[in-house]
Every structure is written in structure tokens, then in C-alpha cells.
Design a protein around this motif. Structure first.
Motif, short mmCIF file in Angstrom:
data_model
loop_
_atom_site.label_atom_id
_atom_site.label_comp_id
_atom_site.label_asym_id
_atom_site.label_seq_id
_atom_site.Cartn_x
_atom_site.Cartn_y
_atom_site.Cartn_z
N SER A 77 0.61 -1.04 -0.04
CA SER A 77 -0.16 -0.25 0.06
C SER A 77 0.82 1.22 -0.08
O SER A 77 0.60 2.22 -0.69
CB SER A 77 -0.98 -0.16 1.15
N ASN A 78 1.99 1.10 0.86
CA ASN A 78 2.91 2.29 0.64
C ASN A 78 3.54 2.58 -0.58
O ASN A 78 3.72 3.60 -1.10
CB ASN A 78 3.83 2.20 1.85
N LEU A 79 3.93 1.56 -1.36
CA LEU A 79 4.52 1.89 -2.79
C LEU A 79 3.51 2.13 -3.62
O LEU A 79 3.81 2.99 -4.67
CB LEU A 79 4.94 0.39 -3.05
N GLU A 80 2.22 1.83 -3.65
CA GLU A 80 1.10 2.15 -4.49
C GLU A 80 1.04 3.60 -4.26
O GLU A 80 0.89 4.38 -5.09
CB GLU A 80 -0.05 1.52 -4.03
N GLN A 85 1.92 9.45 -5.59
CA GLN A 85 2.65 10.75 -5.53
C GLN A 85 3.50 10.95 -6.53
O GLN A 85 3.87 12.36 -6.97
CB GLN A 85 3.24 10.79 -4.06
N ASP A 86 4.37 10.08 -6.99
CA ASP A 86 5.45 10.43 -8.17
C ASP A 86 4.59 10.84 -9.35
O ASP A 86 5.25 11.86 -9.90
CB ASP A 86 6.31 9.20 -8.41
N GLU A 87 3.45 10.24 -9.59
CA GLU A 87 2.71 10.66 -10.92
C GLU A 87 2.16 11.96 -10.75
O GLU A 87 2.34 12.77 -11.60
CB GLU A 87 1.80 9.60 -11.19
N ARG A 89 3.51 14.33 -8.71
CA ARG A 89 4.61 15.26 -8.80
C ARG A 89 5.19 15.59 -10.39
O ARG A 89 5.22 16.65 -10.70
CB ARG A 89 5.85 14.84 -8.09
N ALA A 90 5.01 14.37 -10.96
CA ALA A 90 5.43 14.78 -12.34
C ALA A 90 4.54 15.19 -13.15
O ALA A 90 4.99 16.05 -14.15
CB ALA A 90 5.59 13.23 -13.17
N GLU A 91 3.23 15.22 -13.16
CA GLU A 91 2.14 16.14 -13.74
C GLU A 91 2.41 17.65 -13.30
O GLU A 91 2.29 18.27 -14.22
CB GLU A 91 0.99 15.64 -13.24
N ARG A 92 2.72 17.74 -12.13
CA ARG A 92 2.68 19.15 -11.53
C ARG A 92 4.16 19.68 -12.51
O ARG A 92 4.02 20.95 -12.78
CB ARG A 92 2.98 19.34 -10.07
N GLU A 93 5.02 19.04 -12.53
CA GLU A 93 6.25 19.38 -13.15
C GLU A 93 5.89 19.79 -14.44
O GLU A 93 6.60 20.73 -15.26
CB GLU A 93 7.24 18.57 -12.99
#
Length: 158
Positions: A77-80, A85-87, A89-93
């Protein structure tokens, strides 16, 4: 300095009584009219209801996870969540870079040298980071102007 004789309650009451005893036609209506505000305030104060504070709420905890989860389920669940969160962050960038590109196009259309401005901004950022790192490690600050946001800095070479 004021003396106590100006505040003698006994002589004040005696003076009131001597004036009130004099036969005047309006003494009773004046007494009633002057006591009405006091009586109204007392009636309002006595009729005021006060409530005790309500009993605190009973707290019930709502959990969104099963109480008997294993360590592998928690890790999965933490990995998911980290992937999500990475997705984000990438979208915000990506959106931020798209905004920067739009401003670059606007600057070029306005006749500005956008590439030189970006190079200057990057050089200033690197100098500020170096100065911040030097301050935190106790070393001497690098040469050149550093703007910490408090005051405008003019380049001495200009």
C-alpha cells in the motif's frame, strides 16, 4: 487631593432624604421614572438563562485500513501511494514546464532575450545556493552579489 468628606455616604443619604421629604408635586413620579431603568435591568438580569456547557462528543475512530493487515500489505500500500505521489509530482512539473514555455514564447514575441534572462536567473540561483551552503557550513561566502530577499542587490561590475 480629594478628601474623604467628598465621598461621605451618610451625608449623601441624609441630603437626599431632606430633599425628598420636602413637599413637591412631582417627587413620586420622578422617583418612579428614575427607578424604572434599574428595575428593567434587574428584571433582564434575573430572567437571563445560563446553560452549562454541553457534554463533550463521544469520539469514534474510523479507520480506512483493515485492522489485521500484514507487513507485506502495508508495504504494498505504501509503494502504491508512493507511485501515485510520483505521478502527481511529474504532472505538476509537466504543467509548470508548460507554463514556463508559454512565458518564453510570450517573451520572445515581445522582443525579449529569454535565453539570456534564463541564464542570468540560473546563475543567480546557483550563487544563492552556494552562499546558503557556505553560511550553513560556516565558510566564507562566494564572490559576487547575493540577494537574500531583504534588499535589492546591484552588480558591482555594472
Amino acid at each position: 487631593m480629594l478628601s474623604k468628606r467628598h465621598f461621605d455616604v451618610g451625608s449623601g443619604i441624609a441630603d437626599f432624604w431632606s430633599e425628598f421629604k420636602k413637599p413637591q408635586p412631582y417627587r413620586w413620579p420622578i422617583l418612579v421614572a428614575s427607578s424604572v431603568p434599574i428595575v428593567l435591568i434587574l428584571i433582564w438580569a434575573i430572567g437571563e438563562e445560563t446553560f452549562i456547557p454541553p457534554e463533550g462528543p463521544k469520539v469514534s475512530y474510523i479507520t480506512s485500513f483493515a485492522p489485521g493487515r500484514s507487513d507485506t500489505e502495508i508495504a504494498a500500500s505504501n509503494l502504491e501511494n508512493q507511485k501515485r505521489q510520483d505521478e502527481l509530482r511529474a504532472e505538476r512539473e509537466r504543467i509548470e514546464e508548460q507554463k514556463k514555455e508559454m512565458y518564453r514564447e510570450l517573451g520572445r514575441a515581445s522582443g525579449m532575450d529569454v535565453d539570456a534572462m534564463e541564464a542570468q536567473i540560473e546563475a543567480d540561483r546557483q550563487r544563492e545556493e552556494a552562499a546558503r551552503a557556505a553560511r550553513s557550513s560556516g565558510e566564507a561566502a562566494p564572490d559576487g552579489p547575493v540577494n537574500n530577499g531583504d534588499t535589492p542587490v546591484a552588480d558591482p561590475a555594472e
